[in-house]
Design an enzyme around this catalytic site. Structure first.
Site, PDB file in Angstrom:
ATOM      1  CE  LYS A  63      65.110  77.394  82.892  1.00 38.93           C
ATOM      2  NZ  LYS A  63      65.581  77.277  84.280  1.00 38.93           N
TER       3      LYS A  63
ATOM      4  NE  ARG B  68      75.296  73.640  86.567  1.00 43.03           N
ATOM      5  CZ  ARG B  68      74.749  73.627  87.764  1.00 43.03           C
ATOM      6  NH1 ARG B  68      75.062  72.681  88.628  1.00 43.03           N
ATOM      7  NH2 ARG B  68      73.915  74.571  88.141  1.00 43.03           N
TER       8      ARG B  68
HETATM    9  N1  BES Z   1      69.312  79.680  83.134  1.00 41.35           N
HETATM   10  C1  BES Z   1      69.072  79.031  84.365  1.00 41.35           C
HETATM   11  C2  BES Z   1      69.362  79.895  85.578  1.00 41.35           C
HETATM   12  C3  BES Z   1      68.528  81.151  85.744  1.00 41.35           C
HETATM   13  C4  BES Z   1      67.511  81.177  86.663  1.00 41.35           C
HETATM   14  C5  BES Z   1      68.827  82.293  85.045  1.00 41.35           C
HETATM   15  C6  BES Z   1      66.776  82.323  86.849  1.00 41.35           C
HETATM   16  C7  BES Z   1      68.090  83.440  85.228  1.00 41.35           C
HETATM   17  C8  BES Z   1      67.072  83.457  86.138  1.00 41.35           C
HETATM   18  C9  BES Z   1      69.940  77.771  84.479  1.00 41.35           C
HETATM   19  O1  BES Z   1      70.272  77.158  83.302  1.00 41.35           O
HETATM   20  C10 BES Z   1      69.176  76.799  85.295  1.00 41.35           C
HETATM   21  O2  BES Z   1      68.126  76.412  84.874  1.00 41.35           O
HETATM   22  N2  BES Z   1      69.698  76.431  86.455  1.00 41.35           N
HETATM   23  C11 BES Z   1      69.053  75.527  87.320  1.00 41.35           C
HETATM   24  C12 BES Z   1      70.100  74.616  87.905  1.00 41.35           C
HETATM   25  C13 BES Z   1      69.532  73.463  88.682  1.00 41.35           C
HETATM   26  C14 BES Z   1      68.821  72.512  87.755  1.00 41.35           C
HETATM   27  C15 BES Z   1      70.654  72.785  89.403  1.00 41.35           C
HETATM   28  C16 BES Z   1      68.363  76.322  88.411  1.00 41.35           C
HETATM   29  O3  BES Z   1      68.907  77.327  88.869  1.00 41.35           O
HETATM   30  O4  BES Z   1      67.253  75.963  88.776  1.00 41.35           O
HETATM   31 ZN    ZN Z   2      68.782  75.772  82.666  1.00 40.09          ZN
END
Ligand code: BES
Ligand code: ZN
Ligand code: ZN
Length: 497
Positions: free
Chosen positions: A277, A351
């Protein structure tokens, strides 16, 4: 914070502040407000006439040293239009009153419910509002110079005949409020203070104290069970994963009642893994375990409220780290169910761990599933921080039941579509499925479809709480930080059997 019910006339109660609420209507100084108005020489009517106290939602009118009352202050909170008034508004009113008085250095107050509101449900809502509002996310501050705290609140406005109902509502509100604070406290913990192992220890301690059965699966047991999807996430760092299983068994289960499986995502820190990230805002990923914490909070409440339905809670807990042993984009993993997964993005890890969590909950006997997860950033785009995203399996009846509970407890939730077309987005090319969609958009829906593949035909609802589990800006009734969203809905759902 001590909270008690008092049936004596509120006008004679010695307190730092007397609190009630005023509606936005043509002639709002009625009933109890008319009594107060008389005691203080008609000031309330004057304030209303001048437009200064119009009853607009959460508008605050504070009168110091009100003549004729024993209280040090009189605080009237706007309650909005009378026809729109409900327990959700009352919860915010009691919460906003508490936060406003606490900020002023008040230590105790009397909350007077209005003439038509002396019911059990409203007492519960007032108490939930008070406890939620009292929660502060400042546990690690060492310079708490001010001694700002509310030590005691008296609930008034009840007759002797209404005392029993008020006390029942108070007891239930306290259990739910404190369980929500338990969850919020976990969510607020940074990842160095809350690893999967520490979360498991805290869950175990809670369960033992509450009288719930608990089992913690360590990395060895997890490997034996072949939870390959969970293990693929935890392999990126040195902290071993845990699966927390807490079970509530009723003494007299209702005939034909389901076995509810509550599965909560607990990624104690989500760096994204190799699909790392951006640095900006990454610190917030300590709350990526909010789903798991919320489910544990629900179990804590149910242990005391004792519904007539069996509830199994499964919380897969791990970090998502980008170490040298981390899984890499393109890796293929085999989930506990036997399905193979192509991991195209290691940041779509929630997931993965839920795949094994959901499968395991079914294996333990759950007939109806709910999962809660901070799953996607896309849900923030769709619903901002206002509504929880709701996704349903084929059984809409189960989802409707959950949505009815959400409505009853005043938690905003919104169902999104789950057309089969979206399922195509995660069809695998080299494995059974892939962990991100190949189409454009619909990120929250493809995430939900991925989990649904593991729920199979079992009635299942997925709650995406990524946008609602954390409050970025303080509200009048709630501090900035963890919210504990969905807890009240799930407690209500279990209590409906
Ligand atoms: N933990 C994150 C989602 C999240 C985003 C939680 C903002 C709280 C605030 C999750 O694991 C994630 O990173 N999801 C990705 C999925 C994508 C790679 C398909 C996302 O939402 O960017
Ligand atoms: Zn994630
Ligand atoms: Zn995550």
């Amino acid at each position: 914070m001590q909270i008690i019910v008092e049936t004596k006339a509120y006008a004679g109660l010695e307190t730092e502040a007397l609190v009630s609420y005023v509606f936005e209507e043509a002639d709002p100084i009625q009933g109890k407000l008319a009594e107060m108005d008389q005691a203080i020489g008609g000031l309330l009517k004057k304030l209303n006439k001048s437009g200064e106290m119009a009853g607009k939602t959460l508008e605050m009118t504070l009168i110091h040293a009100p003549a004729g009352l024993k209280a040090g202050r009189l605080l009237l909170v706007g309650a909005g239009k009378h026809e729109k008034f409900d327990s959700a508004t009352l919860r915010k009113i009691s919460g906003a009153a508490l936060r406003s008085l606490k900020a002023r250095g008040v230590h105790n107050f009397v909350f007077v419910v209005r003439e038509n509101d002396a019911t059990e449900d409203f007492a519960q809502a007032v108490v939930e509002g008070l406890i939620a509002a009292d929660f502060e996310a400042d546990k690690y501050k060492t310079d708490k110079k001010n001694d700002k705290s509310i030590d005691s609140v008296v609930l008034a406005g009840y007759s002797d005949a209404q005392r029993g109902a008020a006390e029942k509502g108070l007891a239930r509100g306290r259990i739910i409020g404190e369980s929500q604070s338990f969850a919020r406290d976990l969510i607020n913990e940074p990842s160095n203070k809350l690893t999967p192992r520490i979360l498991a220890e805290k869950a175990e301690a809670m369960a033992k104290q509450a009288g719930l059965a608990v089992e913690i699966l360590d990395e060895k047991k997890i490997a034996e069970l072949k939870m390959g999807a969970l293990l693929s996430v935890s392999q990126g760092g040195p902290e071993p994963p845990r699966v927390i299983v807490v079970t509530y068994t009723p003494s007299s289960p209702k005939a034909g009642a389901p076995v509810i499986g509550l599965v909560g995502k607990a990624v104690t820190f989500d760096t994204g893994g190799i699909s790392i990230k951006p640095a900006d805002g990454m610190e917030k990923m300590k709350y990526d375990m909010a789903g798991g914490a919320t489910m544990l909070g629900v179990m804590r409440a149910l242990a005391a409220l004792k519904p007539n339905v069996k509830v199994i809670c499964v919380v897969p807990a791990t970090e998502n780290m980008p170490g040298g042993t981390a899984q890499k984009p393109g890796d293929i993993q085999t989930a506990m169910s036997g399905k193979t997964i192509e991991v195209l993005n290691t940041d779509a890890e929630g997931r993965l761990i839920l795949a094994d969590g959901v499968h395991y909950a079914k294996q333990l006997g759950a007939t109806h599933l709910v999962d809660a997860a901070t799953l996607t950033g896309a849900i923030v785009v769709a619903l901002a921080s206002i509504n929880v995203g709701v996704f349903s399996g084929a059984d809409q009846t189960w989802t409707d039941k959950l949505l009815a509970s959400a409505k009853a407890v005043g938690e905003k939730m919104w169902q999104l579509p789950m057309d089969e077309e979206y399922r195509e987005f995660i069809k695998g090319t080299v494995a059974d499925i892939q962990n991100i969609g190949s189409g454009k958009g619909g990120g929250s829906i493809t995430g939900a479809w991925f989990i649904r593949e593991f729920a199979g035909d079992t009635p299942w609802v997925h709650l995406d709480i990524a946008g609602t589990a954390w409050n970025d800006d303080a509200k009048a009734w709630l501090a900035k930080g963890p919210t504990g969203v969905a807890l009240r809905t799930l407690v209500h759902l279990a209590m409906s059997y």
